[in-house]
Design an enzyme around this catalytic site. Sequence first.
Site, short mmCIF file in Angstrom:
data_model
loop_
_atom_site.label_atom_id
_atom_site.label_comp_id
_atom_site.label_asym_id
_atom_site.label_seq_id
_atom_site.Cartn_x
_atom_site.Cartn_y
_atom_site.Cartn_z
N ALA A 41 57.97 33.13 28.26
CA ALA A 41 58.57 31.81 28.48
C ALA A 41 58.40 31.00 27.20
O ALA A 41 57.28 30.62 26.85
CB ALA A 41 57.89 31.11 29.65
N MET A 42 59.49 30.74 26.50
CA MET A 42 59.43 30.08 25.19
C MET A 42 59.97 28.66 25.30
O MET A 42 61.16 28.46 25.55
CB MET A 42 60.23 30.89 24.16
CG MET A 42 59.69 32.30 23.94
SD MET A 42 60.60 33.22 22.66
CE MET A 42 60.13 32.29 21.18
N SER A 43 59.08 27.69 25.11
CA SER A 43 59.47 26.28 25.20
C SER A 43 59.90 25.71 23.87
O SER A 43 60.40 24.59 23.80
CB SER A 43 58.30 25.45 25.74
OG SER A 43 57.24 25.43 24.80
N GLY A 45 57.57 25.36 21.42
CA GLY A 45 56.34 24.87 20.82
C GLY A 45 55.54 25.98 20.18
O GLY A 45 55.87 27.17 20.27
N VAL A 46 54.43 25.60 19.56
CA VAL A 46 53.62 26.58 18.84
C VAL A 46 52.94 27.56 19.78
O VAL A 46 52.81 28.76 19.47
CB VAL A 46 52.57 25.87 17.94
CG1 VAL A 46 51.60 25.05 18.76
CG2 VAL A 46 51.83 26.87 17.06
N CYS A 135 56.93 20.96 38.39
CA CYS A 135 57.72 21.80 37.49
C CYS A 135 57.17 23.22 37.46
O CYS A 135 57.92 24.19 37.56
CB CYS A 135 57.73 21.19 36.09
SG CYS A 135 58.78 22.06 34.91
N GLY A 159 52.43 30.22 27.42
CA GLY A 159 51.48 29.65 26.47
C GLY A 159 50.48 28.72 27.10
O GLY A 159 49.84 27.94 26.39
N CYS A 231 57.40 15.38 30.01
CA CYS A 231 58.36 15.70 28.95
C CYS A 231 59.66 14.92 29.07
O CYS A 231 60.33 14.67 28.08
CB CYS A 231 58.63 17.20 28.93
SG CYS A 231 59.38 17.84 30.45
#
Length: 397
Positions: A41-43, A45-46, A135, A159, A231
């Site tokens: 799951a890629m948002s 962010g780092v 969420c 993450g 967010c």
Amino acid sequence: MPDRPAMTDSAITPTRPTDAPDPAALFQLEQPLSARRIVVAMSGGVDSSVVAALAAQSGAEVIGVTLQLYDHGEAVKRKGACCAGDDIRDARAVADKLGIAHYVFDHESAFREDVIDRFADEYMAGRTPVPCIRCNMGVKFTDLFRMARELGADCLATGHYVQRVIGAAGPELHRAADPARDQSYFLYGTTDEQLAFLRFPLGGLPKPYVREIAAGIGLGVASKPDSQDICFVPDGDYASLVKKLRPAAANVGDIVHAQSGETLGRHKGIIHYTVGQRRGLEIGGQAEPLYVTGIDAQRQAVLVGPKRMLAVGAMTVVETNRIGPLPTTGPDTQLTVKVRSLAKPVPCRIGGPFGDDAATRIVFDKPEYGVAPGQAAVVYAGERVIGGGWIEGTEKA
């Protein structure tokens, strides 16, 4: 099932410091990892970017998935958010650098209905919501879980700063090794089925080290600021958002003393107040400091009183979720509960069924202050997350 993307000139084999953790161990998958498929799951962010890099280094096939939760035109204006326009581009850039597939799914409608609208309605009802938990319980885990399964993944990696520990009864959810980064409060709604499939590779790492890994790999997000807690609220002005969605939220009303019933002043809308709040009441001439002790949404009234009126001896928690079995009771077993994300867990007792959406009564060993309906109560046994639920009501100490 999508084919593995061909490696291009821009693809890299991530490098890491010699003392970095073994990626194979981080993902808790059976060898050989070259036969495994990891969905990340890629948002943008780092943290999620480093998870994708470690997954790629493990030798497994890696697919990045990003959920678009906002209208694109609005999203690009919002800095410090997640799953927004700039963040989607950052996630895609990281995927391109790592040479992994990357897919973006439009979940704007579901996010608005399940998270944003519910957030506004909770404030209108005089409650203090925690949208990040909603969420995670809905869009992020339920939908991503389904997508990862459809993509033929062996696991879904995120993450989040929590730890997945294999216990006697199966996978357990534990606090992160770095207390300053721990996100377990927001993940109490994780089900046993989800936890069997989820992986949290960063749970044992400190955040500065994660940024070091990102910088060593050459990821452009290495120094990117962390996303804000809520967010979808620009600049943290949630009251303006709620007023936009629910204009009646701006209705003024009385500030009433909870003991005497005396009207002490007027407020500028109940969305500006929460239980335990002291500042912003603008009430003078009182013998002792006053705090918000409750919100009466039907009367549009803010109730105030001295600090002693905030003391809570027990609370009713609804829609409870339990992760794994309850610990065996005994003299060495001490349950604790956390009633706010930044609060310290305090000793408690569970007085009823816990889990499977049951309502239960949780009793504090000592009076607790600032317990607000609408917030989450998360129960721990040591470092292990037992589960939690939503605070429905409180009992005075």
